[in-house]
Design a protein around this motif. Structure first.
Motif, PDB file in Angstrom:
ATOM      1  N   LYS A  41      -8.498  -0.325  56.812  1.00 45.93           N
ATOM      2  CA  LYS A  41      -9.162  -0.125  58.103  1.00 45.93           C
ATOM      3  C   LYS A  41      -8.556  -1.070  59.135  1.00 45.93           C
ATOM      4  CE  LYS A  41     -13.702   1.213  56.229  1.00 45.93           C
ATOM      5  NZ  LYS A  41     -13.350   1.109  54.801  1.00 45.93           N
ATOM      6  N   ILE A  42      -8.573  -0.643  60.379  1.00 48.02           N
ATOM      7  CA  ILE A  42      -8.103  -1.470  61.490  1.00 48.02           C
ATOM      8  C   ILE A  42      -9.316  -2.050  62.212  1.00 48.02           C
ATOM      9  CG2 ILE A  42      -6.862  -1.500  63.683  1.00 48.02           C
ATOM     10  CD1 ILE A  42      -5.197   0.842  62.656  1.00 48.02           C
ATOM     11  N   PHE A  43      -9.341  -3.375  62.367  1.00 45.43           N
ATOM     12  CA  PHE A  43     -10.411  -4.062  63.083  1.00 45.43           C
ATOM     13  C   PHE A  43      -9.844  -4.678  64.353  1.00 45.43           C
ATOM     14  CE2 PHE A  43     -11.819  -4.036  58.682  1.00 45.43           C
ATOM     15  CZ  PHE A  43     -13.165  -3.705  58.782  1.00 45.43           C
ATOM     16  N   LEU A  44     -10.409  -4.303  65.480  1.00 45.94           N
ATOM     17  CA  LEU A  44     -10.044  -4.889  66.766  1.00 45.94           C
ATOM     18  C   LEU A  44     -11.266  -5.593  67.339  1.00 45.94           C
ATOM     19  CD1 LEU A  44      -8.113  -1.867  68.342  1.00 45.94           C
ATOM     20  CD2 LEU A  44      -7.171  -3.728  66.982  1.00 45.94           C
ATOM     21  N   SER A  45     -11.086  -6.789  67.849  1.00 50.32           N
ATOM     22  CA  SER A  45     -12.219  -7.557  68.366  1.00 50.32           C
ATOM     23  C   SER A  45     -12.442  -7.272  69.850  1.00 50.32           C
ATOM     24  CB  SER A  45     -11.988  -9.054  68.166  1.00 50.32           C
ATOM     25  OG  SER A  45     -10.948  -9.509  69.007  1.00 50.32           O
ATOM     26  N   THR A  46     -13.684  -7.505  70.295  1.00 48.68           N
ATOM     27  CA  THR A  46     -13.990  -7.344  71.721  1.00 48.68           C
ATOM     28  C   THR A  46     -13.232  -8.378  72.555  1.00 48.68           C
ATOM     29  OG1 THR A  46     -15.957  -8.722  71.358  1.00 48.68           O
ATOM     30  CG2 THR A  46     -16.267  -6.333  71.356  1.00 48.68           C
ATOM     31  N   GLY A  47     -12.895  -9.518  71.941  1.00 46.42           N
ATOM     32  CA  GLY A  47     -12.094 -10.520  72.634  1.00 46.42           C
ATOM     33  C   GLY A  47     -10.724  -9.995  73.017  1.00 46.42           C
ATOM     34  N   LEU A  48     -10.256  -8.983  72.274  1.00 42.97           N
ATOM     35  CA  LEU A  48      -8.970  -8.372  72.590  1.00 42.97           C
ATOM     36  C   LEU A  48      -9.034  -7.665  73.938  1.00 42.97           C
ATOM     37  CD1 LEU A  48      -6.347  -8.274  70.864  1.00 42.97           C
ATOM     38  CD2 LEU A  48      -6.946  -5.920  70.277  1.00 42.97           C
ATOM     39  N   TRP A  49     -10.171  -7.026  74.220  1.00 45.18           N
ATOM     40  CA  TRP A  49     -10.355  -6.328  75.493  1.00 45.18           C
ATOM     41  C   TRP A  49     -10.375  -7.294  76.675  1.00 45.18           C
ATOM     42  CZ3 TRP A  49     -10.911  -3.465  71.331  1.00 45.18           C
ATOM     43  CH2 TRP A  49     -10.763  -2.086  71.429  1.00 45.18           C
ATOM     44  N   ASP A  50     -10.890  -8.510  76.440  1.00 44.37           N
ATOM     45  CA  ASP A  50     -10.930  -9.502  77.516  1.00 44.37           C
ATOM     46  C   ASP A  50      -9.550 -10.082  77.809  1.00 44.37           C
ATOM     47  OD1 ASP A  50     -13.678  -9.150  77.595  1.00 44.37           O
ATOM     48  OD2 ASP A  50     -14.038 -10.753  76.123  1.00 44.37           O
ATOM     49  N   LEU A  51      -8.659  -9.994  76.824  1.00 44.02           N
ATOM     50  CA  LEU A  51      -7.343 -10.611  76.955  1.00 44.02           C
ATOM     51  C   LEU A  51      -6.254  -9.620  77.374  1.00 44.02           C
ATOM     52  CD1 LEU A  51      -5.575 -13.177  76.484  1.00 44.02           C
ATOM     53  CD2 LEU A  51      -5.231 -12.343  74.139  1.00 44.02           C
ATOM     54  N   LEU A  52      -6.294  -8.413  76.819  1.00 41.70           N
ATOM     55  CA  LEU A  52      -5.207  -7.450  77.023  1.00 41.70           C
ATOM     56  C   LEU A  52      -5.628  -6.301  77.942  1.00 41.70           C
ATOM     57  CD1 LEU A  52      -3.896  -7.103  73.341  1.00 41.70           C
ATOM     58  CD2 LEU A  52      -3.270  -8.814  75.055  1.00 41.70           C
ATOM     59  N   SER A  53      -4.619  -5.660  78.508  1.00 43.24           N
ATOM     60  CA  SER A  53      -4.863  -4.454  79.293  1.00 43.24           C
ATOM     61  C   SER A  53      -5.046  -3.263  78.361  1.00 43.24           C
ATOM     62  CB  SER A  53      -3.685  -4.196  80.235  1.00 43.24           C
ATOM     63  OG  SER A  53      -2.520  -3.831  79.485  1.00 43.24           O
ATOM     64  N   LYS A  54      -5.457  -2.152  78.918  1.00 41.85           N
ATOM     65  CA  LYS A  54      -5.686  -0.945  78.117  1.00 41.85           C
ATOM     66  C   LYS A  54      -4.406  -0.487  77.425  1.00 41.85           C
ATOM     67  CE  LYS A  54      -7.375   3.812  78.440  1.00 41.85           C
ATOM     68  NZ  LYS A  54      -7.922   4.866  79.351  1.00 41.85           N
ATOM     69  N   GLU A  55      -3.297  -0.526  78.139  1.00 39.75           N
ATOM     70  CA  GLU A  55      -2.019  -0.098  77.571  1.00 39.75           C
ATOM     71  C   GLU A  55      -1.549  -1.059  76.484  1.00 39.75           C
ATOM     72  OE1 GLU A  55      -0.546   2.779  78.078  1.00 39.75           O
ATOM     73  OE2 GLU A  55      -2.265   3.274  79.345  1.00 39.75           O
ATOM     74  N   GLU A  56      -1.815  -2.337  76.671  1.00 41.02           N
ATOM     75  CA  GLU A  56      -1.426  -3.327  75.664  1.00 41.02           C
ATOM     76  C   GLU A  56      -2.255  -3.167  74.396  1.00 41.02           C
ATOM     77  OE1 GLU A  56      -0.056  -6.730  78.935  1.00 41.02           O
ATOM     78  OE2 GLU A  56      -2.003  -6.847  77.922  1.00 41.02           O
TER      79      GLU A  56
END
Length: 282
Positions: free
Chosen positions: A132-147
């Motif tokens: 499974k792939i886990f992405l954190s909400t902190g990723l959204w605060d750091l990266l753009s949608k395309e990133e």
């Protein structure tokens, strides 16, 4: 960069390690269960040391077999426990709403991609047979949608290729069979190439190298140095220097240079084992 590199490295490590482990298991069976084989590498070693007049090495050989088998069992058990705990902890942090939204946007199924509530930017692929792939909400605060999309493509490559399982096995072999130094080099090379191939997959899917390179640089700046179990693969934890060089210059071919000392040592071990094979047939 070709996939043949990783396949060759993985098969080489698996072949060497499997032969040695099978011989060790058969050796233990012959001792405790009276099971005999027409040929067993470690029994040959035992007879050889007795012939040359150093029988105490027989006990060192037996200790090595016990150590390797026990070390293997302990490492597998330790990693299984850590994986279970971490997987359980991550599932408790899942944000169902954001996971569903992400899957609709990226056309992924629910069981494959999950968003977790965590302030640290994380992108992890975990699981052996159904990763499974886990992405954190902190990723959204750091990266753009395309990133974020580029990072997801990167992790999707690991998921598709069952990299958490392969990574675990190849690092396990390098750890338990430390007396074959080439295995450690193979393990490091495999990790580098695996990450570069995942970046290359993300670049092809996203259409440009900018998003994946920006995401990598941002996560490197924000990551924390922590020791993790090797039952999963994370986006920004390894092979950073070469990955950046490859993204900047993808046309430059990757060349593997065998380390001289490790190669010579491994070759000497192979020659010694070959001699023992010949003695077994005399």
């Amino acid at each position: 960069m070709t996939k043949n590199y990783t396949n060759t490295l993985f098969m080489t490590s698996t072949f060497i390690s499997s032969i040695l482990l099978i011989q060790m298991i058969c050796y233990l069976f012959s001792i405790f269960c009276g099971f005999t084989l027409s040929f067993n590498l470690f029994q040959v070693c035992q007879r050889f040391f007795q012939v040359i007049g150093v029988p105490y090495i027989e006990y060192m050989l037996l200790a090595l077999v016990f150590y390797t088998i026990l070390h293997t069992a302990l490492l597998i058990a330790e990693q299984a426990i850590q994986k279970r705990k971490m997987h359980k902890r991550l599932l408790c942090l899942v944000n169902e709403k954001r996971s569903s939204e992400l899957m609709q946007q990226m056309e992924y199924r629910q069981k494959h991609v999950l968003v977790i509530e965590h302030h640290d930017p994380m992108a992890i692929t975990m699981g052996f047979f159904q990763p499974k792939i886990f992405l954190s909400t902190g990723l959204w605060d750091l990266l753009s949608k395309e990133e974020i999309k580029a990072v997801l493509f990167h992790e999707a490559y690991h998921q598709k290729k069952l990299d958490p399982l392969k990574s675990f096995l190849i690092q396990l072999f390098a750890t338990i069979i430390w007396y074959i130094p080439l295995l450690k080099w193979i393990s490091k090379q495999y990790i580098v190439i695996r990450e570069v191939l995942a970046d290359d997959y993300a670049i092809k899917k996203s259409g440009n190298p900018i998003d994946i390179s920006n995401a990598l640089i941002k996560m490197i700046k924000n990551r924390q140095q922590k020791k993790h179990p090797f039952t999963y693969v994370s986006f920004a934890e390894s092979s950073v220097n070469y990955r950046i060089r490859y993204i900047l210059n993808p046309d430059k071919p990757y060349t593997m240079r065998l380390p001289f000392l490790s190669t010579v040592a491994s070759l000497n071990i192979f020659i010694i084992l070959s001699i023992l094979f010949i003695i077994a047939f005399i």
